[in-house]
Design an enzyme around this catalytic site. Structure first.
Site, PDB file in Angstrom:
ATOM      1  N   ARG A  53       3.246   4.487  -6.917  1.00  0.00           N
ATOM      2  CA  ARG A  53       2.825   3.956  -8.221  1.00  0.00           C
ATOM      3  C   ARG A  53       1.792   2.824  -8.122  1.00  0.00           C
ATOM      4  NH1 ARG A  53       7.297   6.441  -8.592  1.00  0.00           N
ATOM      5  NH2 ARG A  53       7.601   5.440  -6.591  1.00  0.00           N
ATOM      6  N   THR A  54       2.101   1.810  -7.316  1.00  0.00           N
ATOM      7  CA  THR A  54       1.226   0.632  -7.297  1.00  0.00           C
ATOM      8  C   THR A  54      -0.162   1.010  -6.800  1.00  0.00           C
ATOM      9  OG1 THR A  54       3.214  -0.642  -6.823  1.00  0.00           O
ATOM     10  CG2 THR A  54       1.108  -1.768  -6.525  1.00  0.00           C
ATOM     11  N   LYS A  68      -4.621  -1.955  16.792  1.00  0.00           N
ATOM     12  CA  LYS A  68      -5.297  -2.451  18.009  1.00  0.00           C
ATOM     13  C   LYS A  68      -4.998  -3.924  18.243  1.00  0.00           C
ATOM     14  CE  LYS A  68      -9.225   0.448  16.774  1.00  0.00           C
ATOM     15  NZ  LYS A  68     -10.571   0.298  16.200  1.00  0.00           N
ATOM     16  N   ARG A 106      -0.266  -4.810  -0.169  1.00  0.00           N
ATOM     17  CA  ARG A 106       1.199  -4.710  -0.014  1.00  0.00           C
ATOM     18  C   ARG A 106       1.491  -4.869   1.466  1.00  0.00           C
ATOM     19  NH1 ARG A 106       5.075  -0.201  -2.566  1.00  0.00           N
ATOM     20  NH2 ARG A 106       4.647  -1.562  -4.343  1.00  0.00           N
ATOM     21  N   HIS A 150       6.637  -9.119  -6.680  1.00  0.00           N
ATOM     22  CA  HIS A 150       5.814  -7.952  -7.029  1.00  0.00           C
ATOM     23  C   HIS A 150       5.313  -8.210  -8.458  1.00  0.00           C
ATOM     24  CE1 HIS A 150       4.203  -4.027  -7.234  1.00  0.00           C
ATOM     25  NE2 HIS A 150       5.263  -3.289  -6.927  1.00  0.00           N
TER      26      HIS A 150
HETATM   27  N1   CP Z   1       7.391   0.335  -8.336  1.00  0.00           N
HETATM   28  C1   CP Z   1       6.671   0.425  -7.199  1.00  0.00           C
HETATM   29  O1   CP Z   1       6.232  -0.582  -6.635  1.00  0.00           O
HETATM   30  O2   CP Z   1       6.491   1.695  -6.763  1.00  0.00           O
HETATM   31  P1   CP Z   1       5.709   2.081  -5.445  1.00  0.00           P
HETATM   32  O3   CP Z   1       6.513   1.558  -4.275  1.00  0.00           O
HETATM   33  O4   CP Z   1       5.632   3.585  -5.465  1.00  0.00           O
HETATM   34  O5   CP Z   1       4.360   1.422  -5.494  1.00  0.00           O
END
Ligand code: CP
Length: 306
Positions: A54-55, A83, A104, A132
Site C-alpha cells: 500500500r505505502t 555491498k 521505509r 508511520h
Molecule cells: N499499511 C501499510 O503500511 O501497508 P504496506 O505495508 O503494504 O505498505
C-alpha cells in the site's frame, strides 16, 4: 500561515492539530480536483528497505497522478546496501537524484536520521516499530469521512500494540482530538510505557483491556492491527499470541450500527473475510484514502500551489 514546503514528515509528534487538519483539508481538495500537472518535473525517490504494498504503490500512484515521476527500489537486496553502503551514504546519493524521499526501514529512528542528512524532504514510510505518519493521516481522514468528525469519538486500538507502528502513530495523533481511547491487546503486547506516559502527561484518559466483547457496544472506531510476526525476537512468543484476536460477525451483534472497523492492512487472520461485506468494514476504503492523503503530503512538502 501553515507552510509545509521543504518539511520532513517523520513522526506524528512533529505535527500540530492545526497542521493535521490542513493536510486533511488538502486531501479533500485532491479528491475534488485532479491537479494533473501540479508536480510536473518533480521526482520522488522511494527507498523501501522493508516490504510494502500500500505505502509504496500509493506513493507511486499519487506522484504520477500529480504529473511527477518516481525512482527507487523496493528490495534493499538490489541496492548497494548489500555491498556495505551505509544509510548515510545512500541518502547523500539519492538526494541528488530527486526532489523528495519516501523511506521505509526496519530500524526505529532511521527516518529521523535520513532527514538530518538529506537536503530534500524526507517522508517516513514506516521506521521499525516506531512511527508511520502517512498511515495515521489516512486513518484520521477515514475516521473523518466515515464518522463526520474525529473529536469525541471512542476509538479502540486492538492487536499488537507493542510492535505496531501504526498503533503508536495513531495513539499520538488522537491525543490531540479529545477522543476516548481503549487499548486492547494480549498482556505481552500492551501499548509501550512511553506512549502511555505521554498520554497521561497530556491528561488523555485511556483504558487497557485484554478482550473487546465488553466494550464493543460503546466503540465508534475499532482499529484492528496485525500481530507483527517479523518483529518478535523469539518465534515461540509469536506462536503464543498469533490467534489472540480473530474478529468475526457474531462479535458485532451488540455494536453501534455506525461502528467502523479499520485496519492498516495487510491482514493475516485477525479479521475474517465474513466481515468484508458488513457495513462495519472500512479497511479497503481506508487503503484507498492513501491516494488523496499522499497526494496532499507530496504537494505540500514540495511547495506546490493549489
Ligand atoms: N499499511 C501499510 O503500511 O501497508 P504496506 O505495508 O503494504 O505498505
Amino acid at each position: 500561515m501553515i507552510n509545509f514546503k521543504g518539511k520532513n514528515i517523520i513522526s506524528m509528534h512533529d505535527l500540530s492539530k492545526q497542521e493535521i487538519i490542513h493536510i486533511l483539508k488538502t486531501a479533500e481538495c485532491m479528491e475534488k480536483k485532479k491537479y494533473y500537472d501540479l508536480l510536473k518535473g518533480k521526482i520522488l525517490a522511494t527507498l523501501f528497505f522493508e516490504p510494502s504494498t500500500r505505502t509504496k504503490l500509493s506513493f507511486h500512484s499519487a506522484m504520477k497522478q500529480l504529473g511527477g515521476s518516481t525512482i527507487g527500489f523496493s528490495d534493499a537486496q538490489t541496492s548497494s546496501t548489500t555491498k556495505g553502503e551505509s544509510l548515510h551514504d545512500t541518502i547523500r546519493m539519492v538526494e541528488q537524484y530527486c526532489d523528495a524521499i519516501v523511506m521505509r526501514h526496519p530500524l526505529d529512528g532511521s527516518a529521523r536520521l535520513a532527514a538530518e542528512i538529506a537536503s530534500v524532504p524526507v517522508i517516513n514510510g514506516g521506521d521499525g516499530k516506531n512511527q508511520h505518519p502517512t498511515q495515521t493521516l489516512l486513518d484520521l481522514y477515514t475516521i473523518k469521512k466515515t464518522q463526520g468528525k474525529i473529536s469525541k469519538l471512542h476509538v479502540a486500538i486492538l492487536g499488537d500494540l507493542k510492535y505496531g507502528r501504526t498503533a503508536h502513530s495513531l495513539a499520538t495523533a488522537l491525543s490531540l482530538f479529545d477522543c476516548k481511547l481503549s487499548f486492547i491487546s494480549p498482556p505481552s503486547l500492551r501499548m509501550p510505557r512511553q506512549i502511555c506516559d505521554e498520554l497521561t502527561e497530556k491528561n488523555i484518559h485511556f483504558t487497557e483491556h485484554e478482550s473487546v466483547e465488553k466494550i464493543i457496544p460503546d466503540i465508534d472506531i475499532l482499529y484492528s492491527t496485525r500481530i507483527q510476526r517479523e518483529r518478535f525476537p523469539d518465534p515461540r512468543e509469536y506462536e503464543m499470541v498469533k490467534n489472540a484476536f480473530i474478529l468475526d460477525t457474531p462479535l458485532f451483534k451488540n455494536a453501534k450500527p455506525t461502528l467502523k472497523l479499520l485496519h492498516p492492512l495487510p491482514r493475516v487472520n485477525e479479521i475474517t473475510t465474513n466481515m468484508d461485506a458488513t457495513p462495519y468494514a472500512s479497511y479497503f476504503e481506508q487503503a484507498g484514502n492513501g491516494i488523496p492523503i499522499r497526494k496532499a503530503v507530496l504537494a505540500l512538502v514540495l511547495g506546490a500551489k493549489l
